[in-house]
Design a protein around this motif. Sequence first.
Motif, PDB file in Angstrom:
ATOM      1  N   ASN A  27      20.992 -29.529 113.452  1.00  0.00           N
ATOM      2  CA  ASN A  27      20.886 -28.084 113.642  1.00  0.00           C
ATOM      3  C   ASN A  27      22.046 -27.621 114.506  1.00  0.00           C
ATOM      4  O   ASN A  27      22.244 -28.127 115.607  1.00  0.00           O
ATOM      5  CB  ASN A  27      19.560 -27.727 114.338  1.00  0.00           C
ATOM      6  N   LYS A  28      22.810 -26.671 114.002  1.00  0.00           N
ATOM      7  CA  LYS A  28      23.929 -26.150 114.787  1.00  0.00           C
ATOM      8  C   LYS A  28      23.547 -24.767 115.281  1.00  0.00           C
ATOM      9  O   LYS A  28      23.026 -23.953 114.521  1.00  0.00           O
ATOM     10  CB  LYS A  28      25.174 -26.022 113.899  1.00  0.00           C
ATOM     11  N   SER A  29      23.825 -24.511 116.540  1.00  0.00           N
ATOM     12  CA  SER A  29      23.512 -23.173 117.037  1.00  0.00           C
ATOM     13  C   SER A  29      24.672 -22.235 116.732  1.00  0.00           C
ATOM     14  O   SER A  29      25.759 -22.678 116.365  1.00  0.00           O
ATOM     15  CB  SER A  29      23.211 -23.217 118.530  1.00  0.00           C
ATOM     16  N   GLU A  30      24.423 -20.964 116.880  1.00  0.00           N
ATOM     17  CA  GLU A  30      25.453 -19.972 116.587  1.00  0.00           C
ATOM     18  C   GLU A  30      26.667 -20.190 117.492  1.00  0.00           C
ATOM     19  O   GLU A  30      26.531 -20.580 118.642  1.00  0.00           O
ATOM     20  CB  GLU A  30      24.883 -18.569 116.824  1.00  0.00           C
ATOM     21  N   ARG A  31      27.863 -20.001 116.927  1.00  0.00           N
ATOM     22  CA  ARG A  31      29.065 -20.134 117.744  1.00  0.00           C
ATOM     23  C   ARG A  31      30.072 -19.084 117.288  1.00  0.00           C
ATOM     24  O   ARG A  31      29.995 -18.591 116.169  1.00  0.00           O
ATOM     25  CB  ARG A  31      29.649 -21.550 117.636  1.00  0.00           C
ATOM     26  N   THR A  36      26.797 -18.106 112.149  1.00  0.00           N
ATOM     27  CA  THR A  36      25.360 -18.106 112.413  1.00  0.00           C
ATOM     28  C   THR A  36      24.827 -19.528 112.598  1.00  0.00           C
ATOM     29  O   THR A  36      25.424 -20.492 112.125  1.00  0.00           O
ATOM     30  CB  THR A  36      24.604 -17.452 111.254  1.00  0.00           C
ATOM     31  N   ALA A  37      23.680 -19.653 113.253  1.00  0.00           N
ATOM     32  CA  ALA A  37      23.014 -20.942 113.420  1.00  0.00           C
ATOM     33  C   ALA A  37      22.669 -21.483 112.040  1.00  0.00           C
ATOM     34  O   ALA A  37      22.323 -20.727 111.138  1.00  0.00           O
ATOM     35  CB  ALA A  37      21.744 -20.773 114.249  1.00  0.00           C
ATOM     36  N   ARG A  94      21.621 -25.331 109.537  1.00  0.00           N
ATOM     37  CA  ARG A  94      21.358 -26.766 109.459  1.00  0.00           C
ATOM     38  C   ARG A  94      22.360 -27.383 108.498  1.00  0.00           C
ATOM     39  O   ARG A  94      22.598 -26.860 107.420  1.00  0.00           O
ATOM     40  CB  ARG A  94      19.938 -27.012 108.968  1.00  0.00           C
TER      41      ARG A  94
END
Lengths: 103, 108
Positions: free
Chosen positions: A56-60, A74-75, A77
């Motif tokens: 899971n990648k968070s928003e960056r 956006t966040a 997967r």
Amino acid sequence: MALTKAAMAERLHEDLGLNKREAKELVELFFEEIRATLESGNQVKLSGFGNFNLRNKSERPGRNPKTGEEIPITARRVVTFSPGQKLKARVEAYAGSGEQSQQ
Amino acid sequence: MTKSELIESLSRKQSQLHPRDVEMAVKNLLEQMSQSLASGSRIEIRGFGSFSLHFRPPRVGRNPKTGSPVPLPGKHVPHFKPGKELRERVDMNSANSEISQDMSAAND
């Protein structure tokens, strides 16, 4: 030449004697099963080959490379693949040019 | 899901094939894929993704015990780039399911 589903099915037909339709279906189903498992949130571990994991990648913060405009990424997967010991060892021995295409 | 679970699941869906044949087929497919990469060939599966080799240039490492420099030769490593369909299906579902690989220990 890159390995494709068609070539894989042909090899199944030659090596195992499955008929061509069965071989083609099985190759299709093999990749679909892995996709569906990942889609349902489960990792896939294929011993000797490697593991398909989920992160899971968070928003960056990101940028539109054309306009330079700042837009958040956006966040989401994502799927990552980590090759197994055996595959790594086999590939490491490959002595071809370092310029293998990255597509 | 492990290789044997994958084989079981495919066997249930291809009931006209003997489970032993499904097992041999799965092993054959993985061997074909490994062989392809070991000989420097890419794998391209539309909707799933592509596998290629990335080159890691030679570098100087260190013996962690003595601190002495050790030259490490360049090598190739396998790389996977997920295809569009796989990326979308995995991401679309991220909202309503938990990643179980990290949860299993906590839930047991």
